[in-house]
Scaffold this active site. Sequence first.
Site, PDB file in Angstrom:
ATOM      1  N   HIS A   1     -51.009  -7.537   4.068  1.00  0.00           N
ATOM      2  CA  HIS A   1     -50.439  -6.283   3.560  1.00  0.00           C
ATOM      3  C   HIS A   1     -49.305  -6.548   2.582  1.00  0.00           C
ATOM      4  CE1 HIS A   1     -52.700  -3.645   6.319  1.00  0.00           C
ATOM      5  NE2 HIS A   1     -52.686  -4.713   7.097  1.00  0.00           N
TER       6      HIS A   1
ATOM      7  N   LYS B   1     -26.891 -37.021   7.173  1.00  0.00           N
ATOM      8  CA  LYS B   1     -26.968 -38.486   7.161  1.00  0.00           C
ATOM      9  C   LYS B   1     -25.668 -39.102   6.659  1.00  0.00           C
ATOM     10  CE  LYS B   1     -30.838 -40.493   5.856  1.00  0.00           C
ATOM     11  NZ  LYS B   1     -31.925 -41.087   5.025  1.00  0.00           N
TER      12      LYS B   1
ATOM     13  N   GLU C   1     -22.373 -28.317   1.510  1.00  0.00           N
ATOM     14  CA  GLU C   1     -22.663 -27.090   2.256  1.00  0.00           C
ATOM     15  C   GLU C   1     -22.505 -27.311   3.757  1.00  0.00           C
ATOM     16  OE1 GLU C   1     -25.782 -27.091  -1.181  1.00  0.00           O
ATOM     17  OE2 GLU C   1     -24.730 -28.570   0.056  1.00  0.00           O
TER      18      GLU C   1
ATOM     19  N   LYS D   1     -26.393 -29.314  -8.382  1.00  0.00           N
ATOM     20  CA  LYS D   1     -25.174 -29.643  -7.625  1.00  0.00           C
ATOM     21  C   LYS D   1     -24.055 -30.097  -8.555  1.00  0.00           C
ATOM     22  CE  LYS D   1     -27.382 -31.285  -3.342  1.00  0.00           C
ATOM     23  NZ  LYS D   1     -27.541 -32.475  -2.478  1.00  0.00           N
TER      24      LYS D   1
ATOM     25  N   GLU E   1     -40.783 -30.540  -2.811  1.00  0.00           N
ATOM     26  CA  GLU E   1     -39.762 -31.552  -3.068  1.00  0.00           C
ATOM     27  C   GLU E   1     -40.388 -32.937  -3.216  1.00  0.00           C
ATOM     28  OE1 GLU E   1     -35.427 -31.326  -1.512  1.00  0.00           O
ATOM     29  OE2 GLU E   1     -36.390 -32.804  -0.218  1.00  0.00           O
TER      30      GLU E   1
ATOM     31  N   GLY F   1     -35.115 -36.925   4.394  1.00  0.00           N
ATOM     32  CA  GLY F   1     -34.686 -35.691   5.041  1.00  0.00           C
ATOM     33  C   GLY F   1     -35.823 -34.790   5.455  1.00  0.00           C
ATOM     34  N   ARG F   2     -36.830 -34.631   4.594  1.00  0.00           N
ATOM     35  CA  ARG F   2     -37.927 -33.718   4.903  1.00  0.00           C
ATOM     36  C   ARG F   2     -38.910 -34.286   5.933  1.00  0.00           C
ATOM     37  NH1 ARG F   2     -37.638 -35.254  -0.302  1.00  0.00           N
ATOM     38  NH2 ARG F   2     -39.317 -36.423  -1.298  1.00  0.00           N
TER      39      ARG F   2
END
Length: 538
Positions: free
Chosen positions: A374, A188, A194, A496, A342, A253-254
């Site tokens: 399992h 955005k 990153e 951060k 979050e 964002g999510r």
Amino acid sequence: ETFNLSKIPHLRELLSDQKRNSAFVKEFDSIYFDYTHVKLNTETFDSLLKLYHEKGIAKEFNRMFSGEQINSTEKRAVLHTALRKKDSENFPDVIEVLKQIENFSSTVRKGDKLGVSGKRITNFVCVGIGGSYLSTEFVYQALKDHRNIQPLSQGLKIRFLSNICPVDFKRATEGLNPEETLVIIISKTFTTRETMINAETMKNWLVSNYSKDFQERNIIASHFCAVSTNLTETKKFGISEENVFGFWEWVGGRYSVWSAVGALPLSLIFSFSVFDEFLKGGRSIDQHLVDKIDKPEENLPVLLGLIGYYECQYLGISSRAILPYTQSLSKFVNHIQQLDMESNGKGVSKITNDYIEGESGPIVFGEPGTNGQHSFYQLIHQGKQVSCEFIGFAKSQFDTNIKDQALTQHEELMTNFFAQPEALAYGLFPEEVIAEENLKKHKSFKGDKSSISILFTELNPYTCGQLLALYEHRVATEGFLFGVNSFDQFGVELGKKTANQIRKHMEEVKTKGESEYSSRMNSAISGIVRKFQELNKK
């Protein structure tokens, strides 16, 4: 908020009540929502419905849908639902971006937009992190093997680059021809560290492939596009304005897969019509939520939220396992982890701005069945209390017959889907175990463990949209009940900030041999950083 839990019998007894069982199943569209295996009787359920009305959850949803700034800490509206409205009801700029994506993706898919050397674009690399990545990869993995969709992506590849780890870059680009690759940078602000480091690495990968006959600016113009709101930074990077697809501050964002964040890559790999069906599925749940806003007992996402809140707050279950019985949903849990944890992993009330009592959201984990059986089902059956949510489909995207067996492979899978809630609920008491006396308790199961089962007809773009919207509104419901702001994420900031300080320290040590930041670091962290730098030199 008082519930007399001592009056709720073991699930064995609850499940013997046919009237209760019939009442605890709801259907909408092709969704069969079964909460018969939750440790919940009708009296407690009625108390939950009363709580819904007392806490004004319907009003909270109405505020969200109307565009009020319910994200109070950041003073923003929460309008991801607007992204999936019908064109006739939607914002003009949302319609414009979707049209832009439809045209652009069609041009690329038809081969009318070529790389700088004239080769057809057949590879897409999405560069983003968090909500800019998890949701889109989940939808891609969910749909790519569907019999009607697989042919649409024939000859095309899509990869995702999110981690700043160089191994992730290697894996994302391995086997790809740079001249046939389009890079989609999703950020955005176009400043996420990153993402921008990975974007620069992708630029170097592309530019270094070409001879000096090709100018860098032409390579970037032909091989890069962006999903961003920062046109200044995208222009600096070299991406032309017509290759930038916008979205808005009211899209978290999510929740952004419904925007250009998901629309662009999914339209490129599958076609825009597939993404449009995904939007329709989400829209159907939005409409269901609105239609049943005053009837929580019939409202699927609200029911899911009420039950989740009850299990966390009153049954004291702090872990939630999401267990899809299809490999196609292998990335669904990863996305829901971010969506849920979050959103509701908060400790401060949005009402009082003070610390809340107790905890809010649960730890979310999971794995497709039967792999999870399992792995961690041992703990679920005989260890900690974990609430389980089983997601199944009547039809598989791909099925095979097993020689000399009456059941298909998908039907074999689904026997486990039906069996696990039963086993968790009923258990097996020591006196029922046939074994040596000293092994009876080892082989016994207390049972009485809560679970929900959600059954769809099949996993397709429409039901995939329904599934995601169902969980989005569930998370919002729980957040409203907990009284936290589900739409900010300050918890990601401190790490951060600390990383920035350590980065400056490491840069100075590497370039100058010493650092002014050393005195600000405790001996523990400076010790491990120093050890890393020693080993890194060797």
